[in-house]
Enzyme design. Structure first.
Site, PDB file in Angstrom:
ATOM      1  N   TRP A  12       0.816  -1.230   0.000  1.00  0.00           N
ATOM      2  CA  TRP A  12       0.000   0.000   0.000  1.00  0.00           C
ATOM      3  C   TRP A  12       0.838   1.263   0.000  1.00  0.00           C
ATOM      4  CZ3 TRP A  12      -4.389  -1.203   4.093  1.00  0.00           C
ATOM      5  CH2 TRP A  12      -5.172  -2.262   3.621  1.00  0.00           C
ATOM      6  N   HIS A  96      12.663  -2.455  -0.975  1.00  0.00           N
ATOM      7  CA  HIS A  96      11.864  -1.958  -2.098  1.00  0.00           C
ATOM      8  C   HIS A  96      12.648  -0.861  -2.815  1.00  0.00           C
ATOM      9  CE1 HIS A  96       8.701   0.096  -4.319  1.00  0.00           C
ATOM     10  NE2 HIS A  96       8.045  -1.047  -4.256  1.00  0.00           N
ATOM     11  N   GLU A  98      11.852   1.934  -3.833  1.00  0.00           N
ATOM     12  CA  GLU A  98      11.624   3.290  -3.302  1.00  0.00           C
ATOM     13  C   GLU A  98      12.454   3.517  -2.043  1.00  0.00           C
ATOM     14  OE1 GLU A  98       7.344   3.047  -3.254  1.00  0.00           O
ATOM     15  OE2 GLU A  98       7.379   2.979  -5.442  1.00  0.00           O
ATOM     16  N   SER A 215       3.259  -2.374 -12.004  1.00  0.00           N
ATOM     17  CA  SER A 215       2.016  -2.183 -12.766  1.00  0.00           C
ATOM     18  C   SER A 215       1.267  -3.490 -13.026  1.00  0.00           C
ATOM     19  CB  SER A 215       2.279  -1.415 -14.068  1.00  0.00           C
ATOM     20  OG  SER A 215       2.807  -0.131 -13.774  1.00  0.00           O
ATOM     21  N   GLY A 236       1.259  -2.680  -6.186  1.00  0.00           N
ATOM     22  CA  GLY A 236       1.106  -1.360  -5.573  1.00  0.00           C
ATOM     23  C   GLY A 236      -0.275  -0.804  -5.865  1.00  0.00           C
ATOM     24  N   GLY A 237      -0.372   0.034  -6.888  1.00  0.00           N
ATOM     25  CA  GLY A 237      -1.613   0.754  -7.211  1.00  0.00           C
ATOM     26  C   GLY A 237      -2.873  -0.105  -7.201  1.00  0.00           C
TER      27      GLY A 237
HETATM   28  P1  PGA Z   1       2.805  -0.763  -8.801  1.00  0.00           P
HETATM   29  O1  PGA Z   1       3.846  -0.876  -7.560  1.00  0.00           O
HETATM   30  O2  PGA Z   1       2.013  -2.040  -8.822  1.00  0.00           O
HETATM   31  O3  PGA Z   1       1.953   0.433  -8.462  1.00  0.00           O
HETATM   32  O4  PGA Z   1       3.616  -0.566 -10.034  1.00  0.00           O
HETATM   33  C1  PGA Z   1       4.488  -2.085  -7.291  1.00  0.00           C
HETATM   34  C2  PGA Z   1       5.471  -1.900  -6.170  1.00  0.00           C
HETATM   35  O5  PGA Z   1       6.113  -0.838  -6.082  1.00  0.00           O
HETATM   36  O6  PGA Z   1       5.661  -2.793  -5.327  1.00  0.00           O
END
Ligand code: PGA
Length: 256
Positions: A12, A96, A98, A215, A236-237
């Site tokens: 999330w 991750h 990020e 994605s 993620g999204g």
């Molecule tokens: P996303 O993110 O599905 O929004 O591309 C995946 C993630 O960063 O784990």
């Protein structure tokens, strides 16, 4: 042949208050509990973990944290340790992209965190993946296999078996650009599973679960999950929407 249980985990990120998180998992529960053949996990922000863990007590939906510190405790302002997460979460996302990109996480730190997570009996989801420049320069394979080897350094074969690895090409995260299922499968299989085989042999490599991330959504999950080396997804999204996430679990279940 080894059968690997598919694992779909919702990352999330920095979304949802504790109240929103509880509302989400209450709505998710009846939609995914009919599919026990899929390991379904939600990873809310730290502050929502107690409420989500409570709301899911006795329910077969896993709860994961998105990060942690490797130390047991100490002078690390703002950090949370594996000891603090044990009891609230069964899984922890580590490394991750990020975290690597915005919070300067290194392969060495990922390795220390991985050892701490395992020491507390939690399931680590370790993220690896190349960025766009590396992808275009054709160094994906060497970069990703290097990340896998660095993450697993010093782990025994039995420890490594319990690790989930998420291959997340950075150029596909949150961009709407998914790696094609063939490309994702090639990196998950040849590169990630191949690196594990190089370290621990074929049996461990065939047992370890490897997710794709970037994605992934209810439209492409079927194609991704049909691939032999993709054992799940880190989402993620699409994991922020109950119906989309539940639909991904349903599609995965029906393929197995
Ligand atoms: P996303 O993110 O599905 O929004 O591309 C995946 C993630 O960063 O784990």
């Amino acid at each position: 042949m080894v059968t690997r249980k598919p694992i779909l985990a919702g990352n999330w990120k920095m979304n949802k208050t504790p109240a929103e998180a509880v509302e989400f998992v209450r709505a998710l529960r009846p939609k995914v509990t009919p599919y026990p053949q899929v390991e379904t996990v939600v990873c809310p922000p730290f502050v929502a973990l107690p409420a989500v863990a409570d709301a899911l007590r006795g329910v077969k939906i896993g709860v994961g944290a998105q990060n942690m510190h490797w130390a047991e405790n100490g002078a690390y302002t703002g950090e949370v340790s594996a000891a603090m997460l044990a009891g609230l979460a069964g899984y922890v996302i580590i490394g991750h992209s990020e975290r690597r990109q915005f919070f300067a996480e290194t392969d060495e730190g990922v390795n220390k965190k991985l050892k701490a997570v395992l020491a507390h009996g939690l399931v680590p989801i370790v993220c690896v993946g190349e960025d766009l420049a590396q992808n275009e320069a054709g160094v994906t394979d060497s970069f990703v296999s290097g990340q896998v080897r660095a993450a697993l350094a010093g782990l025994s074969a039995s420890q490594a078996t319990g690790v989930v690895i998420a291959y997340e090409p950075i150029w596909a995260i949150g961009t709407g650009k998914t790696a094609t299922s063939e490309v994702a499968n090639r990196v998950c299989g040849l590169v990630v599973r191949g690196a594990v085989a190089g370290l621990y042999g074929e049996q461990v490599a065939q047992t370890i679960r490897i997710q794709y991330g970037g994605s992934a959504n209810e439209k492409n999950i079927g194609e991704l999950m049909a691939m032999p080396d993709i054992d799940g997804a880190l989402i993620g999204g699409a994991s922020l929407k109950v119906d989309a996430f539940a639909e991904m679990v349903r599609i995965t279940a029906e393929q197995r």
